[in-house]
Structure formats: structure tokens, C-alpha cells
Design a protein around this motif. Structure first.
Motif, PDB file in Angstrom:
ATOM      1  N   SER A 145       0.834  -1.204   0.000  1.00 24.15           N
ATOM      2  CA  SER A 145       0.000   0.000   0.000  1.00 24.15           C
ATOM      3  C   SER A 145       0.867   1.252   0.000  1.00 24.15           C
ATOM      4  CB  SER A 145      -0.930  -0.002   1.216  1.00 24.15           C
ATOM      5  OG  SER A 145      -1.824  -1.093   1.164  1.00 24.15           O
ATOM      6  N   THR A 148       2.264   1.726  -3.588  1.00 30.47           N
ATOM      7  CA  THR A 148       1.289   2.233  -4.553  1.00 30.47           C
ATOM      8  C   THR A 148       0.958   3.702  -4.294  1.00 30.47           C
ATOM      9  OG1 THR A 148      -0.483   1.324  -3.165  1.00 30.47           O
ATOM     10  CG2 THR A 148       0.303  -0.031  -4.986  1.00 30.47           C
ATOM     11  N   HIS A 149       0.826   4.079  -3.025  1.00 26.99           N
ATOM     12  CA  HIS A 149       0.547   5.483  -2.708  1.00 26.99           C
ATOM     13  C   HIS A 149       1.740   6.373  -3.053  1.00 26.99           C
ATOM     14  CE1 HIS A 149      -2.565   3.996   0.469  1.00 26.99           C
ATOM     15  NE2 HIS A 149      -3.039   3.971  -0.767  1.00 26.99           N
ATOM     16  N   ARG A 201      -0.663  -5.718  -7.947  1.00 28.30           N
ATOM     17  CA  ARG A 201      -0.753  -4.284  -7.640  1.00 28.30           C
ATOM     18  C   ARG A 201       0.530  -3.559  -8.036  1.00 28.30           C
ATOM     19  NH1 ARG A 201      -2.513  -3.489  -1.553  1.00 28.30           N
ATOM     20  NH2 ARG A 201      -2.421  -1.295  -2.233  1.00 28.30           N
ATOM     21  N   ILE A 202       1.663  -4.215  -7.806  1.00 29.12           N
ATOM     22  CA  ILE A 202       2.940  -3.598  -8.181  1.00 29.12           C
ATOM     23  C   ILE A 202       3.086  -3.575  -9.700  1.00 29.12           C
ATOM     24  CG2 ILE A 202       5.439  -3.796  -7.987  1.00 29.12           C
ATOM     25  CD1 ILE A 202       5.063  -5.039  -5.276  1.00 29.12           C
ATOM     26  N   VAL A 205       1.402  -0.695 -11.396  1.00 31.60           N
ATOM     27  CA  VAL A 205       2.103   0.588 -11.332  1.00 31.60           C
ATOM     28  C   VAL A 205       3.042   0.743 -12.526  1.00 31.60           C
ATOM     29  CG1 VAL A 205       3.738   1.975 -10.014  1.00 31.60           C
ATOM     30  CG2 VAL A 205       1.919   0.721  -8.825  1.00 31.60           C
TER      31      VAL A 205
END
Length: 290
Positions: A145, A148-149, A201-202, A205
Motif C-alpha cells: 500500500s 502504490t501510494h 498491484r505492483i 504501477v
């Protein structure tokens, strides 16, 4: 210690005071309790060689730069107050102060219910150690998290740079030096613990950076990047007996036979512990061993 360094450090310490925060890791019935701490780096480096060893030899103290972690095994919970007092006394002797208000503890429990620890420190559900964030279940979702932020802010910065004329390979280089470097920071330590969703999720990006033109369309995916990074680190450990991680390798295997070359000549460890199998070294030991 060099006489000049000793003289300079004594002068510095007596001319000012500093605050010392401690990170202690405590294992309770198979649980791990981590109490985070920081020491002002200039004093920490000077007095590192004089840092107090744990009272009980079954306890461990790990030091890196201004970060300190004390690990106490489950059978030694009664030594926790003594260990904290021991470190506090060490800090006092060197004109430092253990700041318990800034110290934290976390209980790492995979199956059992956390029990009360013999400390007065604040307990948290997640903790950042050397830039890596994990929770009480030894999962790295908090770190993903954060990545990603942080990537969202980085992408906005890259957008601003492109608006001011940065483009082409120069923009790609800046992206690799900022966004990609941030994503891959200490990746071998946490990559094996991620599930498919976390890795996705990575990957999203990097896909987004390619979509906006911040990376070339032929840029590697995150799996290839991490694999290359882990291979370089593993080879570096194998070839350097003085590497800090070399001591974690299993012993060499001597079969007495002339066999075809393998990726390494180390004994393959056997374990049914799934957490150990996710470890970077354990995973690399089994690659290309056939």
C-alpha cells in the motif's frame, strides 16, 4: 577505538545530549514482539562497538545504522524488563536517553492469540523496519500500500517534469531512478511473501508508467526485475565468504562424484515451514538445481 575518534566523541557527547529510541523484538510463545528504536546516527556509529550485548545469550540484538532490534525468545519473556533496563543504562553511560515514548512493539503471531508482554511500550499492528512495513501476521500488504501510494505521487512528479520539457530516454532514466528504485527497494526481503494480488498491484504501477510514456514499451515486468535483482544478490553472496548473508547459507555438499555443473554446490535444506520456503535464500537455492 582510534584515540582521535574517542577524544572527539567524548567531547561531542559531553557538549550535547541526544535521545535514544529502541526497537525491541520479543518472541512470546512463537510470537515476535518488535520494539522500534533509533539512535542519533553520529553517536550510534561512534559507540556501536561498545553497544551492550543482551543479558541472556538466547536473546539477540541486531544493529544497522541508527536502527536497533532486540529479539527475545519465547522462553525468555521474564528477561524483557532486564534487557530494557540494560539498554537504558548503556544509553545513560553514553549521554543518551532511551525514549520509551517513541518506542513501539508489535507481536508477530501466525496462529496463536497474542499474550501480554512485560513491557510498558505502545503496541502497534504494523511496523516499519529499515524501510519495510509488515503487520502482526508477517504480511507485507502495508508495504505494498505504501508503494502504490508513493508511486502515485511519483507519477505526478514525472508528469510535471514532462510538462517542463523532459522526454524520451531522459524521462525513462528519471523514472527508473525514482519510481522503479522505490518499488524494488529491498525486494528480496518481501517479494516471496506476496500473493498474486499483491504482485499484481505492483505490476499495475509499472503498466501505468508505460501507458503514460514514462517507461519504454519494452521495459521489463516486475517479475523479471525482481528475479534479476535476486539472482545478482544470490551470486554476490555465493562468491563472497565475507558477505553479511553468507553465514545463512547451508554447508557445501560433497558427493565424491564428478557430476555436471549446477548453479551451486550447497546442500538443499528440507523444511515443511511455509514461511521459511518464502525466504529469498531458500527460494534461490532450489532454482536450476536439476
Amino acid at each position: 577505538m582510534d584515540p582521535f575518534v574517542k577524544t572527539w566523541s567524548n567531547f561531542s557527547c559531553f557538549s550535547r545530549s541526544s535521545s535514544h529510541r529502541l526497537h525491541v523484538t520479543i518472541e512470546i510463545l512463537g510470537l515476535f514482539l518488535l520494539l522500534k528504536s533509533n539512535v542519533e546516527i553520529i553517536f550510534f556509529v561512534v559507540y556501536l562497538v561498545q553497544f551492550a550485548d543482551p543479558i541472556d545469550q538466547n536473546n539477540k540484538i541486531f544493529k544497522y545504522a541508527d536502527d536497533t532490534n532486540l529479539i527475545v525468545c519465547d522462553s525468555n519473556t521474564h528477561t524483557i524488563p532486564k534487557e530494557l533496563q540494560h539498554i537504558s543504562e548503556w544509553a545513560t553511560r553514553h549521554n543518551l536517553k532511551l525514549n520509551q515514548a517513541k518506542s513501539k512493539e508489535i507481536v508477530l503471531s501466525l496462529h496463536k492469540t497474542p499474550v501480554s508482554a512485560a513491557t510498558c511500550l505502545t503496541r502497534v499492528e504494523s511496523l516499519t523496519v529499515l524501510g519495510i512495513t509488515f503487520n502482526s501476521k508477517l504480511r507485507f500488504e502495508p508495504h505494498i500500500s505504501y508503494i502504490t501510494h508513493s508511486a502515485a505521487r511519483c507519477l505526478y512528479g514525472l508528469k510535471t517534469l514532462r510538462a517542463h520539457g523532459l522526454s524520451g530516454k531522459s524521462l525513462w532514466d528519471v523514472t527508473q531512478a525514482t519510481l522503479i528504485a522505490r518499488i524494488l527497494y529491498a525486494a528480496p526481503a518481501w517479494w516471496g511473501f506476496l500473493n498474486a494480488a499483491g504482485k499484481g498491484r505492483i505490476e499495475s504501477v509499472i503498466n501505468k508508467a508505460q501507458h503514460y510514456g514514462y517507461l519504454s514499451s519494452s521495459f521489463e515486468n516486475v517479475h523479471s526485475l525482481v528475479d534479476n535483482m535476486e539472482s545478482k544478490l544470490f551470486n554476490s553472496i555465493l562468491s563472497n565468504p565475507r558477505h553479511v548473508l553468507y553465514q545463512l547459507l547451508p554447508p557445501e555438499k560433497d558427493t565424491g562424484y564428478s557430476l555436471r555443473p549446477r548453479s551451486h554446490h550447497l546442500t538443499l535444506p528440507f523444511t515443511d515451514n511455509n514461511m521459511i520456503r518464502k525466504n529469498f535464500l531458500h527460494r534461490k537455492l532450489f532454482i536450476d538445481t536439476y
